[in-house]
Design a protein around this motif. Structure first.
Motif, PDB file in Angstrom:
ATOM      1  N   ILE A  40      -6.313  -1.210   9.879  1.00 22.05           N
ATOM      2  CA  ILE A  40      -5.803  -0.537   8.302  1.00 22.05           C
ATOM      3  C   ILE A  40      -4.187  -0.586   8.049  1.00 22.05           C
ATOM      4  CG2 ILE A  40      -5.920   1.375   7.184  1.00 22.05           C
ATOM      5  CD1 ILE A  40      -8.082   2.363   8.820  1.00 22.05           C
ATOM      6  N   PHE A  41      -3.812  -1.075   6.801  1.00 22.90           N
ATOM      7  CA  PHE A  41      -2.556  -1.083   6.371  1.00 22.90           C
ATOM      8  C   PHE A  41      -2.453  -0.262   5.159  1.00 22.90           C
ATOM      9  CE2 PHE A  41      -3.530  -4.892   8.811  1.00 22.90           C
ATOM     10  CZ  PHE A  41      -2.358  -5.399   9.704  1.00 22.90           C
ATOM     11  N   ALA A  42      -1.239   0.503   5.348  1.00 25.69           N
ATOM     12  CA  ALA A  42      -1.150   1.590   4.309  1.00 25.69           C
ATOM     13  C   ALA A  42       0.309   1.836   4.036  1.00 25.69           C
ATOM     14  CB  ALA A  42      -2.021   2.892   4.535  1.00 25.69           C
ATOM     15  N   ASN A  43       0.573   2.019   2.736  1.00 20.43           N
ATOM     16  CA  ASN A  43       1.985   2.415   2.213  1.00 20.43           C
ATOM     17  C   ASN A  43       1.984   3.948   1.709  1.00 20.43           C
ATOM     18  OD1 ASN A  43       2.836  -0.198   2.614  1.00 20.43           O
ATOM     19  ND2 ASN A  43       2.467  -0.549   0.501  1.00 20.43           N
ATOM     20  N   ILE A  44       2.789   4.631   2.516  1.00 21.83           N
ATOM     21  CA  ILE A  44       3.169   6.004   1.835  1.00 21.83           C
ATOM     22  C   ILE A  44       4.264   5.898   0.816  1.00 21.83           C
ATOM     23  CG2 ILE A  44       3.959   8.374   2.500  1.00 21.83           C
ATOM     24  CD1 ILE A  44       2.896   7.797   5.465  1.00 21.83           C
ATOM     25  N   ILE A  45       3.885   6.312  -0.250  1.00 24.12           N
ATOM     26  CA  ILE A  45       4.763   6.125  -1.352  1.00 24.12           C
ATOM     27  C   ILE A  45       5.649   7.643  -1.571  1.00 24.12           C
ATOM     28  CG2 ILE A  45       5.410   5.643  -3.877  1.00 24.12           C
ATOM     29  CD1 ILE A  45       3.971   3.357  -2.175  1.00 24.12           C
ATOM     30  N   VAL A  46       7.083   7.423  -1.724  1.00 23.98           N
ATOM     31  CA  VAL A  46       7.878   8.521  -2.019  1.00 23.98           C
ATOM     32  C   VAL A  46       8.632   8.223  -3.323  1.00 23.98           C
ATOM     33  CG1 VAL A  46       7.989   9.335   0.546  1.00 23.98           C
ATOM     34  CG2 VAL A  46       9.652   7.668  -0.512  1.00 23.98           C
TER      35      VAL A  46
END
Length: 296
Positions: free
Chosen positions: A227-233
């Protein structure tokens, strides 16, 4: 005498942190909705099929009502309104440890505007307050709306049979076909990661974050779910907070997320997290749509 089985779509509504997601998870006996003590934890409609010998239900957890400050808040409130259009009965949750306020009254306005006749007032957290406090909250709410029933529960203690009995008693005998809910893997993964951001980061950070799964694949030979995921800030200054000193924070978020994912998937979990800055994403319609926070 065998009881007639009844079916319905049930909405769980209330202001932030009154116990909506805790109630849904207790009913489902598993993690369906993420929970925390911080507002704006639930951001979408979360649907769950519940069935016993007397009931077939679609239960919908909704975001807590917010006075809108940006397009994300408008979306959260639209999820409540969308639920009102399809529900047969509303469970209006009120927390007796907090005063009845403008947010409760705004939800009552929503309920009245959709002319929902079947509203059950549910006083949560009954295990931590007196009967007098419960009665005071019931009386205060009844100044603005007349529910068809009132009930006090403690979802934390799993004492829900009285709630199911109450729902059953308020439904008519007409048989209706209810929606069968398909679980969305990417949505569940994003919510689990976002829960760990909420639980582990400073109070101002969670409201400025979203999570997008960018890629998944299952390696059958190794029994690994990648699983590859981005945390957006929103701000550059928030990125190092999410990453932490020497990567300690993002490692903690990843480790705790994996623990939750291992309970859902019968395989090894390889979770790769990245932090991306997207300024003012809560007002960007395209980004909101990519994150799943858009009706357009």
């Amino acid at each position: 005498m065998i009881a007639i089985k009844k079916s319905a779509t049930i909405a769980i509504v209330g202001k932030p942190n009154v116990g909506k997601s805790t109630l849904l998870n207790t009913i489902g006996k598993k993690k369906i909705a993420i929970t925390s003590y911080k507002p704006q934890t639930t951001r979408n409609q979360i649907k769950f099929n519940f069935s016993n010998d007397k009931l077939d239900l679609v239960i919908i957890d909704t975001p807590g009502f917010h006075f809108a400050r940006n397009k994300l808040d408008l979306f959260l409130n639209s999820e409540i309104k969308k639920t009102f259009k399809i529900c047969d009965l509303v469970l209006f949750l009120v927390d007796p440890t907090r005063p009845v306020d403008e947010e409760d009254l705004e939800i009552i306005k929503f309920i009245k505007s959709y002319k929902i006749s079947k509203v059950v007032l549910v006083i949560t957290k009954s295990d931590v307050v007196s009967q007098g406090s419960i009665n005071n909250h019931i009386n205060k709410i009844k100044e603005s709306i007349t529910p068809i029933a009132e009930i006090a529960i403690s979802a934390k203690n799993g004492q829900l049979q009285s709630l199911f009995d109450c729902i059953y008693d308020q439904l008519d005998n007409s048989v209706k076909e209810i929606e069968k809910i398909d679980e969305n893997d990417n949505f569940t993964i994003c919510e689990i990661i976002r829960e760990q951001v909420i639980l582990n980061c400073k109070k101002e950070i969670p409201y400025s974050t979203g999570v997008i799964v960018t890629k998944t694949n299952y390696d059958q030979s190794k029994n690994i779910f990648n699983i590859f995921a981005n945390i957006i800030v929103e701000k550059k200054s928030q990125k190092p907070i999410i990453i932490g000193k020497n990567g300690s924070m993002i490692k903690r978020i990843g480790t705790e997320s994996r623990k939750q994912l291992l309970e859902l998937y019968d395989c090894k979990i390889n979770l790769k997290l990245f932090v991306k800055v997207d300024e003012n994403w809560r007002n960007d319609q395209i980004v909101l749509k990519n994150l799943g926070y858009s009706n357009k």
